[in-house]
Scaffold this active site. Structure first.
Site, mmCIF file in Angstrom:
data_model
loop_
_atom_site.group_PDB
_atom_site.id
_atom_site.type_symbol
_atom_site.label_atom_id
_atom_site.label_comp_id
_atom_site.label_asym_id
_atom_site.label_seq_id
_atom_site.Cartn_x
_atom_site.Cartn_y
_atom_site.Cartn_z
ATOM 1 N N ASP A 14 0.831 -1.228 0.000
ATOM 2 C CA ASP A 14 0.000 0.000 0.000
ATOM 3 C C ASP A 14 0.857 1.266 0.000
ATOM 4 O OD1 ASP A 14 0.659 -0.353 2.733
ATOM 5 O OD2 ASP A 14 -1.384 0.037 3.464
ATOM 6 N N GLY A 28 -2.546 -8.061 14.149
ATOM 7 C CA GLY A 28 -2.413 -7.883 12.706
ATOM 8 C C GLY A 28 -3.763 -7.795 12.004
ATOM 9 N N SER A 57 -6.670 -3.547 14.679
ATOM 10 C CA SER A 57 -7.469 -3.050 15.798
ATOM 11 C C SER A 57 -7.348 -1.530 15.901
ATOM 12 C CB SER A 57 -7.033 -3.712 17.100
ATOM 13 O OG SER A 57 -5.634 -3.617 17.252
ATOM 14 N N ASP A 74 -5.744 -0.209 5.804
ATOM 15 C CA ASP A 74 -6.571 -0.594 6.951
ATOM 16 C C ASP A 74 -7.746 0.368 7.141
ATOM 17 O OD1 ASP A 74 -4.433 -2.293 7.089
ATOM 18 O OD2 ASP A 74 -3.553 -1.382 8.872
ATOM 19 N N TYR A 113 8.936 -1.693 10.534
ATOM 20 C CA TYR A 113 8.010 -1.173 9.520
ATOM 21 C C TYR A 113 8.557 0.089 8.848
ATOM 22 C CZ TYR A 113 3.516 -0.006 7.332
ATOM 23 O OH TYR A 113 2.521 0.293 6.432
HETATM 24 C C1 GLA Z 1 0.065 -2.560 8.444
HETATM 25 C C2 GLA Z 1 -0.202 -1.165 7.884
HETATM 26 C C3 GLA Z 1 -0.816 -1.247 6.500
HETATM 27 C C4 GLA Z 1 0.002 -2.141 5.576
HETATM 28 C C5 GLA Z 1 0.289 -3.480 6.256
HETATM 29 C C6 GLA Z 1 1.211 -4.348 5.443
HETATM 30 O O1 GLA Z 1 -1.149 -3.220 8.670
HETATM 31 O O2 GLA Z 1 -1.077 -0.462 8.742
HETATM 32 O O3 GLA Z 1 -0.944 0.047 5.962
HETATM 33 O O4 GLA Z 1 1.184 -1.513 5.171
HETATM 34 O O5 GLA Z 1 0.862 -3.299 7.539
HETATM 35 O O6 GLA Z 1 0.599 -4.723 4.254
#
Ligand code: GLA
Length: 397
Positions: A44, A135, A138, A183, A233
């Site tokens: 994303d 994951g 939430s 998300d 991340y």
């Molecule tokens: C987390 C982030 C999303 C996305 C995922 C990995 O959930 O909030 O924006 O980058 O990781 O796909």
């Protein structure tokens, strides 16, 4: 439990908690779902494509305007998952502070005010059945539920895309997590029986039917959370940006595997592999969306396993427990009812998502949890979910 009953019960519990704590009934009850991503991981923030669905797990907020003037310019929050209540500002100058569970709420209120929505002082009880840190988003569910509440309090709705972006900005600035847009988009825009193919560059969603009764989406929570997500991340995100810069493209969305190979000498091994994951994952996501439309489950399953391998080997965001769950699923195989399986979400723990044959779903769930427990000593939690509705107001004054 029947999922509608579970949703009703969650809302009733939130109302009950509100009544107990505040001594009156809440005038508003809102809900926003968590999500599971079927495929398209870590794409994303590279302007790519993702294919999530909203799940039948949600954050519910029961709320009312503050009684009297005791809460001048502030809101009082009670979360059933936290020991202590919190107070946030709803008026005056609002700035990010130290990160706390209430920061998500504070950030969304700040964003809503910038968009011209003034909630005024309020009291709220937050209650959720989205596993925390699993994951399944939430935090996005909380943000979107808060934005939905502020819309109700202010008597004005936001454009859905502006609403999702405002929630993402709250997460960036108030929770200091540089997440992508997946998300928040799916929590706002989810629809029953449909997954969402989201073009993260155009910010355009195409809903794709996922309503074949013979196939079930099974989510298995490894119940481990390695404290790496927070630091890793932003590093992955930075590595992708650097790879795109070296490749001379605006984002990895614009690169091809041929272009990547041609530039191999100019990239470090790490940048090469991170980029290879993203570019191949975007291809897999588009391919999976087509296969989903044609109910070509075998292809979807194959792409899910390939996605996992790429996340494990090239992107390095999996962990032993997630790899084990995927291996168990693979060993159960098509004969045992498993069509495909992969880790879902940011990684380093949390959940796997599997596509399973509905008539064998219970047996698969049982076998996955049992074998995982035997090998790790950890109890997994598993549940099936149909694609669910995005955020909504359940009760309005
Ligand atoms: C987390 C982030 C999303 C996305 C995922 C990995 O959930 O909030 O924006 O980058 O990781 O796909």
């Amino acid at each position: 439990m029947n999922t509608q009953r579970a949703a009703d019960r969650l809302a009733e519990e939130a109302v009950g908690l509100f009544e107990e704590q505040m001594g009156r009934s809440p005038r508003w009850v809102v809900a926003a779902p968590g999500r599971v991503n079927l495929i398209g991981e870590h794409t994303d923030y590279n302007d790519g494509f993702v294919l999530p669905m909203a799940i039948e797990r949600r954050v519910v907020i029961a709320a009312d305007r503050a009684a009297g003037s005791a809460l001048d310019g502030r809101a009082r929050l009670i979360s059933s998952a936290e020991k202590a209540p919190a107070t946030i500002a709803v008026d005056g100058e609002i700035r990010p502070g130290e990160v706390h569970w209430s920061s998500y709420v504070q950030g969304v209120v700040a964003g809503c005010r910038e968009a011209g929505l003034k909630p005024g002082p309020f009291e709220a009880v937050i209650h959720s059945d989205v596993p925390l840190g699993g994951g399944l988003s939430s935090s996005a569910a909380l943000e979107v539920a808060v934005a939905t509440l502020v819309e109700a309090l202010a008597g004005r709705t936001l454009d859905p895309i502006a609403k999702a972006l405002l929630c993402q900005k709250a997460e960036h600035e108030y929770a200091r997590m540089p997440c992508g847009i997946m998300d928040q988009f799916i929590s706002v825009l989810g629809e029953p029986d449909r997954a969402m193919l989201l073009d993260c560059r155009a910010q355009r969603a195409e809903m794709v039917a996922l309503d074949d009764p013979s196939v079930t989406v099974l989510i298995v929570n490894s119940n481990v959370k390695h404290e790496l997500t927070g630091s890793e991340y932003p590093q992955r995100r930075a590595a992708c940006e650097e790879a795109a810069r070296i490749l001379g493209v605006a984002a990895l969305r614009d690169a091809t595997l041929e272009g990547l190979d041609a530039a191999r000498e100019r990239l470090s091994e790490e940048h090469y592999r991170r980029a290879r994951h993203v570019i191949s994952e975007i291809n897999r996501t588009l391919h999976a969306a087509e296969a989903l439309k044609g109910r070509d489950w075998q292809t979807v399953g194959r792409l899910m396993y390939a996605s996992h391998a790429s996340l494990r080997d090239d992107y390095e965001v999996s962990c032993e427990e997630l790899d084990l769950l995927v291996e168990i699923a693979r060993s159960i195989g098509v004969a045992g009812g498993v069509i495909g399986c992969r880790m879902t979400g940011g990684g380093f723990g949390g959940c796997t998502v599997s596509l399973v044959e509905s008539r064998k779903a219970e047996a698969v769930r049982e076998a996955l949890c049992r074998q995982y427990g035997e090998k790790t000593g950890i109890e997994a939690a598993a549940f099936a979910s149909r694609p669910a509705q995005g955020a909504c107001v359940l009760r309005r004054a």
